[in-house]
Design a protein around this motif. Structure first.
Motif, PDB file in Angstrom:
ATOM      1  N   THR A  31      49.200  46.411  41.734  1.00  9.10           N
ATOM      2  CA  THR A  31      49.659  46.089  43.084  1.00  9.10           C
ATOM      3  C   THR A  31      51.165  46.241  43.194  1.00  9.10           C
ATOM      4  O   THR A  31      51.690  46.824  44.156  1.00  9.10           O
ATOM      5  N   LEU A  32      51.908  45.743  42.204  1.00  9.50           N
ATOM      6  CA  LEU A  32      53.368  45.861  42.224  1.00  9.50           C
ATOM      7  C   LEU A  32      53.800  47.319  42.100  1.00  9.50           C
ATOM      8  O   LEU A  32      54.683  47.779  42.832  1.00  9.50           O
ATOM      9  N   LEU A  33      53.172  48.078  41.196  1.00  9.32           N
ATOM     10  CA  LEU A  33      53.558  49.470  41.013  1.00  9.32           C
ATOM     11  C   LEU A  33      53.305  50.295  42.273  1.00  9.32           C
ATOM     12  O   LEU A  33      54.108  51.168  42.630  1.00  9.32           O
ATOM     13  N   LEU A 105      42.625  49.458  48.981  1.00 15.86           N
ATOM     14  CA  LEU A 105      41.392  48.856  49.507  1.00 15.86           C
ATOM     15  C   LEU A 105      40.589  48.185  48.394  1.00 15.86           C
ATOM     16  O   LEU A 105      40.062  47.078  48.573  1.00 15.86           O
ATOM     17  N   ILE A 106      40.496  48.856  47.233  1.00 18.52           N
ATOM     18  CA  ILE A 106      39.780  48.271  46.098  1.00 18.52           C
ATOM     19  C   ILE A 106      40.471  46.993  45.639  1.00 18.52           C
ATOM     20  O   ILE A 106      39.836  45.956  45.421  1.00 18.52           O
ATOM     21  N   LEU A 107      41.796  47.054  45.512  1.00 18.29           N
ATOM     22  CA  LEU A 107      42.565  45.876  45.085  1.00 18.29           C
ATOM     23  C   LEU A 107      42.450  44.741  46.101  1.00 18.29           C
ATOM     24  O   LEU A 107      42.340  43.567  45.733  1.00 18.29           O
ATOM     25  N   LEU A 108      42.456  45.104  47.397  1.00 21.00           N
ATOM     26  CA  LEU A 108      42.313  44.095  48.443  1.00 21.00           C
ATOM     27  C   LEU A 108      40.953  43.411  48.349  1.00 21.00           C
ATOM     28  O   LEU A 108      40.847  42.179  48.454  1.00 21.00           O
ATOM     29  N   ALA A 109      39.898  44.214  48.141  1.00 21.85           N
ATOM     30  CA  ALA A 109      38.551  43.640  48.009  1.00 21.85           C
ATOM     31  C   ALA A 109      38.459  42.725  46.793  1.00 21.85           C
ATOM     32  O   ALA A 109      37.871  41.635  46.849  1.00 21.85           O
ATOM     33  N   LEU A 110      39.070  43.144  45.686  1.00 18.71           N
ATOM     34  CA  LEU A 110      39.057  42.318  44.484  1.00 18.71           C
ATOM     35  C   LEU A 110      39.838  41.025  44.696  1.00 18.71           C
ATOM     36  O   LEU A 110      39.430  39.952  44.248  1.00 18.71           O
ATOM     37  N   GLY A 111      40.973  41.125  45.374  1.00 14.78           N
ATOM     38  CA  GLY A 111      41.763  39.928  45.660  1.00 14.78           C
ATOM     39  C   GLY A 111      41.008  38.953  46.545  1.00 14.78           C
ATOM     40  O   GLY A 111      41.022  37.737  46.311  1.00 14.78           O
ATOM     41  N   ALA A 112      40.311  39.485  47.567  1.00 10.50           N
ATOM     42  CA  ALA A 112      39.509  38.622  48.449  1.00 10.50           C
ATOM     43  C   ALA A 112      38.377  37.958  47.669  1.00 10.50           C
ATOM     44  O   ALA A 112      38.067  36.773  47.861  1.00 10.50           O
ATOM     45  N   ILE A 242      45.927  39.784  47.965  1.00 16.00           N
ATOM     46  CA  ILE A 242      45.561  40.147  49.342  1.00 16.00           C
ATOM     47  C   ILE A 242      46.805  40.474  50.156  1.00 16.00           C
ATOM     48  O   ILE A 242      46.877  41.506  50.833  1.00 16.00           O
ATOM     49  N   LEU A 243      47.791  39.592  50.108  1.00 19.47           N
ATOM     50  CA  LEU A 243      49.008  39.768  50.901  1.00 19.47           C
ATOM     51  C   LEU A 243      49.708  41.086  50.563  1.00 19.47           C
ATOM     52  O   LEU A 243      50.089  41.851  51.449  1.00 19.47           O
ATOM     53  N   THR A 244      49.848  41.372  49.276  1.00 21.53           N
ATOM     54  CA  THR A 244      50.581  42.573  48.856  1.00 21.53           C
ATOM     55  C   THR A 244      49.851  43.846  49.245  1.00 21.53           C
ATOM     56  O   THR A 244      50.467  44.822  49.696  1.00 21.53           O
ATOM     57  N   ASN A 245      48.524  43.876  49.097  1.00 21.56           N
ATOM     58  CA  ASN A 245      47.784  45.102  49.400  1.00 21.56           C
ATOM     59  C   ASN A 245      47.562  45.298  50.896  1.00 21.56           C
ATOM     60  O   ASN A 245      47.461  46.436  51.352  1.00 21.56           O
ATOM     61  N   VAL A 246      47.489  44.224  51.669  1.00 21.00           N
ATOM     62  CA  VAL A 246      47.475  44.368  53.127  1.00 21.00           C
ATOM     63  C   VAL A 246      48.785  45.001  53.586  1.00 21.00           C
ATOM     64  O   VAL A 246      48.799  45.878  54.468  1.00 21.00           O
ATOM     65  N   ARG A 247      49.882  44.590  52.958  1.00 18.58           N
ATOM     66  CA  ARG A 247      51.188  45.176  53.275  1.00 18.58           C
ATOM     67  C   ARG A 247      51.173  46.686  53.009  1.00 18.58           C
ATOM     68  O   ARG A 247      51.642  47.477  53.844  1.00 18.58           O
ATOM     69  N   VAL A 271      48.914  31.570  56.029  1.00 18.56           N
ATOM     70  CA  VAL A 271      48.298  30.292  56.426  1.00 18.56           C
ATOM     71  C   VAL A 271      46.974  30.087  55.697  1.00 18.56           C
ATOM     72  O   VAL A 271      46.698  29.008  55.156  1.00 18.56           O
ATOM     73  N   LEU A 272      46.149  31.126  55.682  1.00 14.74           N
ATOM     74  CA  LEU A 272      44.855  31.043  54.984  1.00 14.74           C
ATOM     75  C   LEU A 272      45.049  30.837  53.490  1.00 14.74           C
ATOM     76  O   LEU A 272      44.295  30.086  52.845  1.00 14.74           O
ATOM     77  N   TRP A 273      46.046  31.482  52.936  1.00 16.34           N
ATOM     78  CA  TRP A 273      46.344  31.367  51.494  1.00 16.34           C
ATOM     79  C   TRP A 273      46.728  29.934  51.138  1.00 16.34           C
ATOM     80  O   TRP A 273      46.189  29.345  50.193  1.00 16.34           O
ATOM     81  N   VAL A 274      47.654  29.374  51.895  1.00 12.22           N
ATOM     82  CA  VAL A 274      48.075  27.985  51.639  1.00 12.22           C
ATOM     83  C   VAL A 274      46.893  27.029  51.788  1.00 12.22           C
ATOM     84  O   VAL A 274      46.699  26.115  50.977  1.00 12.22           O
ATOM     85  N   ALA A 275      46.085  27.246  52.831  1.00  3.67           N
ATOM     86  CA  ALA A 275      44.917  26.393  53.049  1.00  3.67           C
ATOM     87  C   ALA A 275      43.948  26.480  51.871  1.00  3.67           C
ATOM     88  O   ALA A 275      43.378  25.463  51.440  1.00  3.67           O
ATOM     89  N   ALA A 276      43.766  27.693  51.330  1.00  2.32           N
ATOM     90  CA  ALA A 276      42.858  27.876  50.190  1.00  2.32           C
ATOM     91  C   ALA A 276      43.363  27.139  48.959  1.00  2.32           C
ATOM     92  O   ALA A 276      42.584  26.475  48.247  1.00  2.32           O
TER      93      ALA A 276
END
Length: 312
Positions: A31-33, A105-112, A242-247, A271-276
């Motif tokens: 994700t960082l790379l 998209l794959i990373l986002l799905a895995l993060g979710a 999630i946040l990084t890959n949505v970006r 907001v959802l992240w903090v709530a989780a």
């Protein structure tokens, strides 16, 4: 120099998380790379080359702490290596413009998946002690290996929850076995990338600093797996991914969202992240309180039984 130091810290933190949770080294590092502009195949190749060293160190550390089931390692690792080689050659054949959004998209799905899995369900502990069959582990290994190579990470996010969900292996042994078997996946994926893209697109200095950071963290993580609350860590890491890959996706040519849309999306995710994370902390405390009450009740029942036997 600053970028190398940052990558070393990322490698350290990613391995600390991976060794404690059984997932997220590849997902976090890739994700960082991607975020700094590395093309998808080179990012995954860099991470997998570094993982040859980090997974070896992690596997040895987990073995020394008694966290590895070698039968599980063999049954899932060899099919996983086949899937990883196939995934690496597939990703290498895609153009950079196509590969980057697909990988995100794959990373986002895995993060979710990580976020929901650990926030909502924690760790199942039902069927401990029952054997894990090869007909379950072999297909799981192939799928997890393929996803890992194409997504730059995924061996842990696919493999760890699936084995945990079976409830047949203690959580610490699930994590240790997945980390140990990942050594085979890292080797197979690296060979696949060398076949597909060669070595000219890989920055070996980046590989080295990711490796050093991960090797330093590996023994610490193997010790922490006995003490750290996986539920809380899973929620925290899942939200970050999630946040990084949505970006990345919002800024890609696929979407090219306006700055206002991007800001709104980041706010909702935050907001959802903090709530989780808050929910996970609360549920973890409830589980600990419940375990304490059950332990006291069990001790009282044992004492009552002993007193009845003594009086009889």
């Amino acid at each position: 120099m600053r970028a190398l130091i940052l990558l070393g810290l990322v490698g350290f933190v990613a391995q600390l998380v991976d060794g404690s949770l059984g997932m997220a080294y590849g997902v976090t590092s890739s994700t960082l790379l991607l975020a700094v502009g590395t093309n998808a195949a080179a990012a995954s190749a860099t991470v997998h080359l570094a993982e040859i060293g980090t997974t070896l160190a992690s596997g040895i550390s987990h073995w020394r702490f008694g966290n590895v089931d070698w039968k599980v390692v063999a049954k899932i690792g060899i099919p996983g290596a086949v899937g990883a080689f196939a995934g690496a050659t597939f990703l290498s054949s895609l153009s950079t413009e196509v590969a980057a959004p697909i990988m995100s998209l794959i990373l986002l799905a895995l993060g979710a998946y990580i976020l929901v899995r650990f926030t909502a369900f924690g760790l199942p502990r039902g069927n401990l002690g029952k054997p894990l069959r090869k007909r379950f582990l072999a297909p799981l290994g192939v799928v997890a290996g393929f996803v890992d190579a194409t997504g730059g990470g995924g061996w842990g996010p696919v493999g760890t929850p699936a084995i945990l969900a079976s409830g047949r292996l203690a959580p610490r042994k699930v994590i240790g076995s997945i980390d140990a078997s990942e050594f085979l996946i890292a080797i197979a994926a690296s060979i696949g990338f060398f076949v597909g893209i060669g070595s000219e697109n890989i920055d070996f200095a980046w590989v080295a600093v990711l490796l050093v950071g991960g090797v330093i963290a590996a023994p610490i993580a193997a010790w922490l797996v006995r003490h750290i609350p996986p539920r809380i860590l899973g929620s925290a890491v899942g939200g970050l991914i999630i946040l990084t890959n949505v970006r990345t996706l919002l800024r890609s040519d696929w979407i090219d969202a306006s700055s206002g849309v991007q800001a709104a999306a980041y706010l909702v995710i935050a907001v959802l992240w903090v709530a989780a994370v808050v929910y996970s902390v609360r549920e973890y405390r409830r589980d600990k309180e419940r375990e304490s009450v059950e332990a006291v009740e069990s001790e009282l029942r044992t004492r009552a039984g002993e007193e009845e036997q003594a009086s009889a």
